[in-house]
Write a protein that holds these residues in place. Structure first.
Motif, short mmCIF file in Angstrom:
data_model
loop_
_atom_site.label_atom_id
_atom_site.label_comp_id
_atom_site.label_asym_id
_atom_site.label_seq_id
_atom_site.Cartn_x
_atom_site.Cartn_y
_atom_site.Cartn_z
N GLY A 31 -8.12 8.07 -7.03
CA GLY A 31 -9.84 7.69 -6.47
C GLY A 31 -10.21 6.90 -7.12
O GLY A 31 -10.83 6.48 -8.58
N PRO A 58 0.66 -0.66 0.34
CA PRO A 58 -0.28 0.19 -0.36
C PRO A 58 0.61 1.62 -0.19
O PRO A 58 -0.06 2.25 -0.58
CB PRO A 58 -0.41 -0.16 1.61
CG PRO A 58 -1.05 -1.46 1.53
CD PRO A 58 0.40 -2.18 0.98
N ARG A 75 -7.51 -2.75 -9.53
CA ARG A 75 -6.66 -1.42 -9.33
C ARG A 75 -6.08 -1.51 -10.56
O ARG A 75 -5.09 -0.52 -10.90
CB ARG A 75 -5.80 -2.40 -8.23
CG ARG A 75 -6.33 -2.41 -6.85
CD ARG A 75 -5.03 -2.58 -6.16
NE ARG A 75 -4.01 -4.00 -6.35
CZ ARG A 75 -4.63 -5.46 -5.11
NH1 ARG A 75 -5.66 -4.92 -5.00
NH2 ARG A 75 -4.01 -6.35 -5.96
N ARG A 130 -14.07 3.50 -2.49
CA ARG A 130 -12.83 2.36 -0.75
C ARG A 130 -11.47 2.40 -1.43
O ARG A 130 -10.93 2.86 -2.61
CB ARG A 130 -13.47 1.14 -1.56
CG ARG A 130 -14.83 0.69 -0.56
CD ARG A 130 -15.42 -0.66 -0.74
NE ARG A 130 -15.04 -1.21 -2.02
CZ ARG A 130 -14.90 -2.12 -2.31
NH1 ARG A 130 -14.87 -3.24 -1.38
NH2 ARG A 130 -14.81 -2.71 -3.34
N PRO A 131 -10.67 2.37 -0.19
CA PRO A 131 -9.98 2.24 -0.45
C PRO A 131 -8.93 1.61 -1.42
O PRO A 131 -9.28 0.39 -1.78
CB PRO A 131 -8.84 2.70 0.27
CG PRO A 131 -10.18 1.43 1.68
CD PRO A 131 -10.78 2.10 1.16
N GLU A 132 -7.73 1.63 -2.46
CA GLU A 132 -7.06 0.87 -3.19
C GLU A 132 -7.22 -0.78 -2.70
O GLU A 132 -6.88 -1.36 -3.26
CB GLU A 132 -5.43 1.10 -3.91
CG GLU A 132 -5.13 0.68 -4.65
CD GLU A 132 -4.03 1.60 -5.72
OE1 GLU A 132 -3.66 2.05 -4.98
OE2 GLU A 132 -3.63 1.03 -6.52
N THR A 133 -6.47 -1.06 -1.29
CA THR A 133 -5.98 -1.95 -1.10
C THR A 133 -7.42 -2.70 -0.19
O THR A 133 -7.28 -3.95 -1.11
CB THR A 133 -5.77 -2.17 0.83
OG1 THR A 133 -6.65 -1.15 1.17
CG2 THR A 133 -3.88 -1.61 0.50
N ASP A 134 -8.45 -2.30 -0.63
CA ASP A 134 -9.85 -2.85 -0.38
C ASP A 134 -9.90 -3.43 -2.09
O ASP A 134 -11.20 -3.73 -2.16
CB ASP A 134 -10.86 -2.21 -0.24
CG ASP A 134 -10.49 -2.25 1.55
OD1 ASP A 134 -9.53 -2.78 2.26
OD2 ASP A 134 -11.03 -1.25 2.06
N GLN A 135 -9.57 -3.01 -3.27
CA GLN A 135 -10.13 -3.14 -4.24
C GLN A 135 -9.90 -4.76 -5.36
O GLN A 135 -8.19 -5.25 -4.63
CB GLN A 135 -9.65 -2.20 -5.21
CG GLN A 135 -10.30 -1.15 -4.82
CD GLN A 135 -11.27 -0.60 -5.22
OE1 GLN A 135 -12.32 -0.81 -6.01
NE2 GLN A 135 -11.52 0.58 -5.06
N ARG A 167 -1.99 7.71 -5.12
CA ARG A 167 -3.34 7.55 -4.22
C ARG A 167 -4.41 7.78 -5.56
O ARG A 167 -4.17 8.49 -6.31
CB ARG A 167 -3.18 9.00 -3.87
CG ARG A 167 -2.21 8.36 -2.30
CD ARG A 167 -2.44 9.65 -1.49
NE ARG A 167 -3.57 9.92 -0.94
CZ ARG A 167 -3.85 9.37 0.10
NH1 ARG A 167 -3.66 8.67 0.54
NH2 ARG A 167 -4.93 9.67 0.99
#
Lengths: 77, 194
Positions: free
Chosen positions: B24, B17, B39, B29-34, B22
């Protein structure tokens, strides 16, 4: 006026923006038609129509610039 | 069937991460949850289309500006063309041109070819030789009463110079003629639209 403040739903805004885009395209075609007609008149020696046609094209351009300004304000970035 | 495309080994480094840029994502949701495919393809179609529309409109406006500039360019060119008044020029003696024959001259300038045709004993016509379609030289066909543009099979009426068939839409440039003392003079150029 930001997109969120203009009081339109996203669907309404999209319809408005599509309408503006359509008008801009229509006016552009009108300008192209004016230019081809002007060239034809010029090559045919009919010089009287040239300046009125140029002013009409300028008016179209001003209208298009106004529409673009409107679109630029309405459309979310 | 696979739900997601396989992850490439080279992408493993980007899963840290802290190392990820960064970005959007559409669902916020944040990138780690994608998921992996998101991604790899972090495009918000709606937003992307909005931007394209703005750019497309800008392109149309600039194109219209070029059209308007060209309009004024034509207007300025007309000012220069309108001032030019060609001087009369003697072309040939009447008896030098038999009835039904055509001769080639240059008028008003040395690079402006014209065709002078004697239609009958007292009737002469002259036209610019350049076709009004794409400026190919036209060829007289007096036996047919026509002028032919061989480039694109265009035809003009010999008596009036008007287009009869093929791509040309404008008549040939007409040269005004006068006969003085047995000599055919060119006295002016008449561009025509119809």
């Amino acid at each position: 006026m930001s997109p969120a403040e203009d009081g339109h739903t996203p669907d309404q805004r999209r319809i408005l923006l599509d309408g503006i885009l359509f008008l801009v395209g229509l006016i552009l075609m009108l300008q192209l038609w004016l230019l081809t007609g002007t060239m034809e008149a010029f090559l045919g020696g009919d010089l009287e129509i040239l300046w009125p046609a140029a002013l009409a094209s300028l008016a179209c351009q001003a209208l298009n610039l106004g529409l673009w300004r409107c679109l630029d304000q309405m459309e979310p970035r | 069937m696979q739900d997601h495309p396989p992850e490439f080994p080279s992408d493993k480094a980007s899963q840290d991460p802290a190392a990820l840029p960064r970005i959007g994502f559409p669902d916020g949701r944040p990138e780690t949850d994608q998921p992996g495919w998101r991604r790899a393809f972090p495009i918000d179609w709606d937003r992307d289309q909005f931007v394209s529309r703005r750019d497309f409109t800008r392109l149309m406006i600039l194109t219209g500006l070029a059209f308007t500039g060209a309009q004024f360019g034509v207007g300025l060119a007309s000012l220069r063309a309108g001032r030019a008044r060609p001087e009369p020029k003697a072309l040939a003696r009447v008896e030098e041109i038999p009835v039904g024959e055509t001769m080639r001259f240059h008028y008003p300038g040395p690079r402006d070819p014209i065709l002078l045709t004697r239609l009958s004993a007292g009737v002469f016509v002259a036209y610019g030789q350049l076709c009004t379609h794409l400026q190919c030289p036209v060829v007289p066909r007096p036996e047919l009463g026509r002028l032919e543009c061989p480039c694109h099979n265009g035809w003009f009426d010999l008596a009036e110079g008007r287009p009869m068939a093929g791509p040309p839409r404008r008549p040939l440039t007409r040269i005004r003629l006068e006969i003085r003392d047995g000599v055919v003079h060119a006295t002016g150029v008449e561009e025509r639209t119809a």
